[in-house]
Motif scaffolding. Structure first.
Motif, PDB file in Angstrom:
ATOM      1  N   TYR A 125       0.850  -1.194   0.000  1.00 41.77           N
ATOM      2  CA  TYR A 125       0.000   0.000   0.000  1.00 41.77           C
ATOM      3  C   TYR A 125       0.881   1.237   0.000  1.00 41.77           C
ATOM      4  CZ  TYR A 125      -4.063  -2.874   1.312  1.00 41.77           C
ATOM      5  OH  TYR A 125      -5.074  -3.815   1.335  1.00 41.77           O
ATOM      6  N   SER A 126       0.520   2.219  -0.809  1.00 42.48           N
ATOM      7  CA  SER A 126       1.245   3.493  -0.806  1.00 42.48           C
ATOM      8  C   SER A 126       0.800   4.323   0.399  1.00 42.48           C
ATOM      9  CB  SER A 126       0.971   4.268  -2.093  1.00 42.48           C
ATOM     10  OG  SER A 126       1.423   3.545  -3.218  1.00 42.48           O
ATOM     11  N   ASP A 127       1.702   5.146   0.920  1.00 45.00           N
ATOM     12  CA  ASP A 127       1.348   6.053   2.010  1.00 45.00           C
ATOM     13  C   ASP A 127       0.280   7.037   1.522  1.00 45.00           C
ATOM     14  OD1 ASP A 127       3.314   4.695   3.287  1.00 45.00           O
ATOM     15  OD2 ASP A 127       4.706   6.376   3.465  1.00 45.00           O
ATOM     16  N   THR A 128      -0.674   7.358   2.398  1.00 45.74           N
ATOM     17  CA  THR A 128      -1.825   8.174   2.002  1.00 45.74           C
ATOM     18  C   THR A 128      -1.948   9.415   2.878  1.00 45.74           C
ATOM     19  OG1 THR A 128      -2.981   6.174   1.288  1.00 45.74           O
ATOM     20  CG2 THR A 128      -4.319   8.151   1.590  1.00 45.74           C
ATOM     21  N   GLN A 129      -2.141  10.554   2.244  1.00 40.64           N
ATOM     22  CA  GLN A 129      -2.331  11.824   2.943  1.00 40.64           C
ATOM     23  C   GLN A 129      -3.812  12.211   2.872  1.00 40.64           C
ATOM     24  OE1 GLN A 129       0.256  13.691   4.433  1.00 40.64           O
ATOM     25  NE2 GLN A 129      -1.370  14.974   5.297  1.00 40.64           N
ATOM     26  N   LEU A 130      -4.402  12.555   4.029  1.00 40.85           N
ATOM     27  CA  LEU A 130      -5.805  12.970   4.078  1.00 40.85           C
ATOM     28  C   LEU A 130      -5.948  14.319   4.773  1.00 40.85           C
ATOM     29  CD1 LEU A 130      -5.748   9.625   4.886  1.00 40.85           C
ATOM     30  CD2 LEU A 130      -8.188   9.983   4.523  1.00 40.85           C
ATOM     31  N   ILE A 131      -6.991  15.053   4.387  1.00 44.21           N
ATOM     32  CA  ILE A 131      -7.377  16.265   5.098  1.00 44.21           C
ATOM     33  C   ILE A 131      -8.234  15.833   6.281  1.00 44.21           C
ATOM     34  CG2 ILE A 131      -8.639  18.450   4.901  1.00 44.21           C
ATOM     35  CD1 ILE A 131      -8.078  18.285   1.865  1.00 44.21           C
ATOM     36  N   LEU A 132      -8.231  16.562   7.357  1.00 43.44           N
ATOM     37  CA  LEU A 132      -9.026  16.208   8.531  1.00 43.44           C
ATOM     38  C   LEU A 132     -10.484  15.990   8.131  1.00 43.44           C
ATOM     39  CD1 LEU A 132      -7.609  18.668  11.227  1.00 43.44           C
ATOM     40  CD2 LEU A 132      -6.842  16.366  10.623  1.00 43.44           C
TER      41      LEU A 132
END
Length: 276
Positions: free
Chosen positions: A165-172
């Motif tokens: 799995y690739s690292d994932t960035q999310l907004i709050l």
């Protein structure tokens, strides 16, 4: 059977075929007997093939080395790690002299054998990793043979169908769905589940929401309302019974407007006219 015995048998068969009109000339028989030991003997070991799912190691014996003349020696050629160890094309193998129990004769037997296992020198292949072991057999009369044994190791599905799995960035507060990256194509029947742990419980208490599609490995994640980081453990179970633990990482942070530098205000320049 010795090579000499086979040769003499062939000559006798020719003689019988043509009757008394043809006999084996003494010079022919002498020529056969005068062959080197390498001509008389033939070291033999079966090719080695095994499935990594069932076995970690494999071995094959030179079954007729006990028939060789006293003083015959065996040496592994092409060693590239130590004198008796070779790593090639994902196969690590070596030559040994060891004992084995013969259940038919209820006796210990001693043979030269090739032992093999997987190495990580190259990537694992669906069709198996194959190499050829070459063994130098030297006889007391100075002659020699080179015996070749093919070794093939079939890897596990966890090795050739590995998921990441690739690292994932999310907004709050944002929800995203991610899919695993799979080597080659996904093996039919592969399943994915979260590894139940204290870590998973703690993440949910922090406000993370997770769900997983058991057949595809897709993870749907909703981030909490505050800065947070999550490392989620997933178990991929393959149809051959092997498994792989995979980590999916998520980072939640507030949305930040992209920085746009302000343009400098235009300077007010006025040019007067001079009068004379």
């Amino acid at each position: 059977m010795k090579k000499t015995t086979r040769a003499l048998t062939l000559l006798a068969a020719v003689s019988l075929t043509f009757g008394s009109a043809m006999t084996i000339a003494p010079s022919m028989a002498i020529a056969v007997e005068a062959q080197t030991m390498a001509d008389q003997y033939e070291p033999y070991a079966q090719d080695l093939t095994f499935n990594r799912t069932d076995e970690s190691y494999g071995h094959t014996y030179f079954y007729n080395d006990d028939e060789m003349p006293e003083g015959t020696t065996f040496h592994l050629l092409d060693a590239n790690i130590k004198d008796n160890l070779r790593d090639h094309n994902g196969v690590l193998f070596s030559l040994h002299y060891s004992q084995s129990w013969n259940t038919n004769t209820s006796k210990w037997e001693y043979h030269h054998n090739l032992a093999a296992q997987q190495s990580n020198s190259v990537s694992y292949k669906d069709g198996g990793n194959t190499t050829t072991a070459r063994v130098l057999v030297q006889y007391p009369d100075g002659s020699q043979d080179i015996a070749e044994v093919q070794i093939t190791i079939f890897p596990t599905l966890a090795q050739v169908k590995a998921s990441t799995y690739s690292d994932t960035q999310l907004i709050l507060g944002e929800t995203k769905t991610i899919s695993p990256t799979i080597n080659s194509t996904r093996a039919k029947g592969t399943t994915y589940t979260f590894i139940q742990s204290e870590n998973l419980t703690n993440l949910r208490e922090q406000g993370w929401e997770f769900s997983i599609d058991n057949s595809t490995g897709q993870i749907t994640t909703t981030a909490p309302d505050d800065w947070a980081y999550a490392a989620l453990e997933v178990l991929a179970l393959y149809p051959d019974g092997t498994s792989q633990a995979v980590t999916a990482k998520f980072n939640a942070a507030p949305y930040e407007e992209p920085y746009v530098p302000e343009e400098p205000a235009p300077s007010d320049r006025s040019f007067g006219s001079s009068s004379s």
